[in-house]
Write an enzyme that holds these catalytic residues in place. Structure first.
Site, PDB file in Angstrom:
ATOM      1  N   LYS A   1       2.843  -2.550   6.668  1.00 47.90           N
ATOM      2  CA  LYS A   1       3.059  -2.537   5.038  1.00 47.90           C
ATOM      3  C   LYS A   1       4.531  -2.114   4.634  1.00 47.90           C
ATOM      4  CE  LYS A   1      -1.043  -3.886   3.344  1.00 47.90           C
ATOM      5  NZ  LYS A   1      -1.341  -5.353   3.020  1.00 47.90           N
TER       6      LYS A   1
ATOM      7  N   SER B   1       0.781  -1.095  -0.122  1.00 46.10           N
ATOM      8  CA  SER B   1       0.100   0.006  -0.049  1.00 46.10           C
ATOM      9  C   SER B   1       0.798   1.217  -0.139  1.00 46.10           C
ATOM     10  CB  SER B   1      -0.748  -0.080   1.231  1.00 46.10           C
ATOM     11  OG  SER B   1      -1.475   1.166   1.500  1.00 46.10           O
TER      12      SER B   1
ATOM     13  N   TYR C   1      -1.178  -0.424  10.734  1.00 47.14           N
ATOM     14  CA  TYR C   1      -1.192  -0.762   9.275  1.00 47.14           C
ATOM     15  C   TYR C   1      -0.127  -0.425   8.429  1.00 47.14           C
ATOM     16  CZ  TYR C   1      -3.374  -1.379   4.545  1.00 47.14           C
ATOM     17  OH  TYR C   1      -3.639  -1.587   3.284  1.00 47.14           O
TER      18      TYR C   1
HETATM   19  P1  NAP Z   1     -10.787  -6.344   2.228  1.00 46.01           P
HETATM   20  O1  NAP Z   1     -11.961  -6.136   1.197  1.00 46.01           O
HETATM   21  O2  NAP Z   1     -10.853  -6.009   3.554  1.00 46.01           O
HETATM   22  O3  NAP Z   1     -10.422  -8.054   2.088  1.00 46.01           O
HETATM   23  C1  NAP Z   1      -9.387  -8.570   2.940  1.00 46.01           C
HETATM   24  C2  NAP Z   1      -9.465 -10.105   2.521  1.00 46.01           C
HETATM   25  O4  NAP Z   1      -8.252 -10.651   3.435  1.00 46.01           O
HETATM   26  C3  NAP Z   1     -10.585 -10.725   2.673  1.00 46.01           C
HETATM   27  O5  NAP Z   1     -10.624 -11.921   1.955  1.00 46.01           O
HETATM   28  C4  NAP Z   1     -10.257 -11.506   4.207  1.00 46.01           C
HETATM   29  O6  NAP Z   1     -10.837 -12.693   4.626  1.00 46.01           O
HETATM   30  C5  NAP Z   1      -8.935 -11.826   4.064  1.00 46.01           C
HETATM   31  N1  NAP Z   1      -8.114 -11.976   5.374  1.00 46.01           N
HETATM   32  C6  NAP Z   1      -8.000 -11.175   6.342  1.00 46.01           C
HETATM   33  N2  NAP Z   1      -7.543 -11.697   7.304  1.00 46.01           N
HETATM   34  C7  NAP Z   1      -7.442 -13.328   7.001  1.00 46.01           C
HETATM   35  C8  NAP Z   1      -7.038 -14.357   7.758  1.00 46.01           C
HETATM   36  N3  NAP Z   1      -6.876 -14.378   9.013  1.00 46.01           N
HETATM   37  N4  NAP Z   1      -7.132 -15.483   7.004  1.00 46.01           N
HETATM   38  C9  NAP Z   1      -7.480 -15.441   5.628  1.00 46.01           C
HETATM   39  N5  NAP Z   1      -7.990 -14.352   4.884  1.00 46.01           N
HETATM   40  C10 NAP Z   1      -7.904 -13.065   5.690  1.00 46.01           C
HETATM   41  O7  NAP Z   1      -9.347  -5.802   1.499  1.00 46.01           O
HETATM   42  P2  NAP Z   1      -8.845  -5.364   0.155  1.00 46.01           P
HETATM   43  O8  NAP Z   1      -9.259  -3.841   0.058  1.00 46.01           O
HETATM   44  O9  NAP Z   1      -9.626  -6.243  -0.521  1.00 46.01           O
HETATM   45  O10 NAP Z   1      -7.316  -5.628   0.257  1.00 46.01           O
HETATM   46  C11 NAP Z   1      -6.643  -6.220  -0.184  1.00 46.01           C
HETATM   47  C12 NAP Z   1      -5.205  -6.168  -0.177  1.00 46.01           C
HETATM   48  O11 NAP Z   1      -5.180  -4.920  -0.672  1.00 46.01           O
HETATM   49  C13 NAP Z   1      -4.796  -5.947   1.076  1.00 46.01           C
HETATM   50  O12 NAP Z   1      -3.292  -6.317   1.357  1.00 46.01           O
HETATM   51  C14 NAP Z   1      -4.610  -4.248   1.462  1.00 46.01           C
HETATM   52  O13 NAP Z   1      -3.833  -3.925   2.437  1.00 46.01           O
HETATM   53  C15 NAP Z   1      -4.276  -3.799  -0.059  1.00 46.01           C
HETATM   54  N6  NAP Z   1      -4.708  -2.596   0.074  1.00 46.01           N
HETATM   55  C16 NAP Z   1      -6.049  -2.084  -0.132  1.00 46.01           C
HETATM   56  C17 NAP Z   1      -6.470  -1.087  -0.497  1.00 46.01           C
HETATM   57  C18 NAP Z   1      -7.874  -0.237  -0.548  1.00 46.01           C
HETATM   58  O14 NAP Z   1      -8.250   1.022  -0.808  1.00 46.01           O
HETATM   59  N7  NAP Z   1      -8.811  -1.180  -0.401  1.00 46.01           N
HETATM   60  C19 NAP Z   1      -5.432   0.190  -0.692  1.00 46.01           C
HETATM   61  C20 NAP Z   1      -4.034  -0.107  -0.345  1.00 46.01           C
HETATM   62  C21 NAP Z   1      -3.728  -1.641  -0.077  1.00 46.01           C
HETATM   63  P3  NAP Z   1     -12.605 -12.696   5.406  1.00 46.01           P
HETATM   64  O15 NAP Z   1     -13.575 -12.470   4.552  1.00 46.01           O
HETATM   65  O16 NAP Z   1     -12.370 -13.947   6.165  1.00 46.01           O
HETATM   66  O17 NAP Z   1     -12.320 -11.343   6.401  1.00 46.01           O
END
Ligand code: NAP
Length: 244
Positions: free
Chosen positions: A168, A149, A164
């Site tokens: 990262k 991120s 967080y």
């Molecule tokens: P999200 O919608 O919160 O989804 C997170 C995913 O991680 C879900 O599938 C969740 O599963 C899984 N997860 C969390 N803890 C887990 C565990 N203990 N075991 C297995 N699965 C687990 O997040 P996202 O926005 O898609 O983010 C995906 C990646 O992109 C992350 O690394 C995040 O830091 C990065 N990111 C996102 C953004 C953004 O704007 N969205 C920006 C920068 C970086 P559950 O359904 O079981 O919770």
């Protein structure tokens, strides 16, 4: 990656929703075998239905990334069932700096918030890399994509969601360390990179984010499919290098 793409097997962690779902779907659409890591067997059943409804040939596998002590056995079991994993996408992460959320101060943080964030966002990618990259080196091919991120960039690092951000920044450091080790003297086509998806409309990114999950998945998919001349040890957004 032109030839051999059909034979490649990918593991995407946190694949049941958000960006991970779209990475898994996008890689399956390219003809790769895709295992979608999910937290529990209940979630695996639900994810199987959702991937099917989306027309995506993705096989859910149970992999709770907060439980790294079980990884060695779990990964062994997965590889025995499905074959060696050639491409790892460390996507699963948590952002729990609440109740302050984005504004949360370092002075409000508890050890528990730091510890849980560290386990999921840093220890798990590190443990999966330790479990899978030696096999990739031995087989002379591998890709690892660490979903990072801009929040982890040291350049311009400022206040807000400290657990967080620190996780990262550590994931970025891990990327560079493993990329250097994997490249050193092995002669294998193994590449480890980090990327930022931009600000994406997911449970984590919130409803106001400008990007769709599919858009957020694009750079991770590009890195996962990169050829032998592709980057190693870099940090990317929109397929362009970002400052660390
Ligand atoms: P999200 O919608 O919160 O989804 C997170 C995913 O991680 C879900 O599938 C969740 O599963 C899984 N997860 C969390 N803890 C887990 C565990 N203990 N075991 C297995 N699965 C687990 O997040 P996202 O926005 O898609 O983010 C995906 C990646 O992109 C992350 O690394 C995040 O830091 C990065 N990111 C996102 C953004 C953004 O704007 N969205 C920006 C920068 C970086 P559950 O359904 O079981 O919770």
């Amino acid at each position: 990656m032109a030839d051999g793409v059909q034979a490649r097997l990918v593991l995407v962690t946190g694949a049941n929703r958000g960006i991970g779902f779209e990475i898994a779907r996008g890689l399956a659409a390219q003809g790769l075998g895709v295992l979608g890591g999910v937290r529990s067997s209940e979630k695996a059943v639900r994810a199987a239905k959702e991937f099917k409804a989306a027309g995506a040939n993705v096989t859910p596998v149970v992999l709770d990334v907060a439980n790294t002590t079980a990884f060695a056995a779990k990964i062994g079991e997965i590889e025995r069932l499905y074959g060696p994993i050639d491409i790892l996408v460390n996507n699963a992460a948590i952002l729990i700096d609440a109740p302050g959320g984005f504004e949360a101060s370092i002075f409000e943080m508890t050890d528990e918030i730091f510890r849980r964030t560290w386990e999921t966002n840093v220890l798990a990618p590190a443990a999966l890399i330790r479990a899978l990259v030696p096999g990739m080196i031995a087989r002379k091919f591998g890709r690892v994509v660490n979903m990072s991120s801009r929040a982890g960039q040291l350049e311009g690092m400022s206040a807000g969601f400290p657990a967080y951000r620190m996780s990262k920044a550590a994931l970025n450091a891990l990327t560079r360390i493993v990329a250097a080790e994997a490249a050193a003297g092995s002669g294998a086509d193994v590449k480890i990179n980090a990327c930022s998806p931009g600000w994406v409309r997911t449970d984590m990114g919130g409803a106001s984010a400008p990007r769709s999950p599919a858009r957020g998945a694009e750079t991770a998919i590009w890195l996962a499919l990169s050829g032998p001349d592709g980057p190693n040890g870099g940090f990317f957004e929109d397929k362009k290098a970002l400052a660390w």
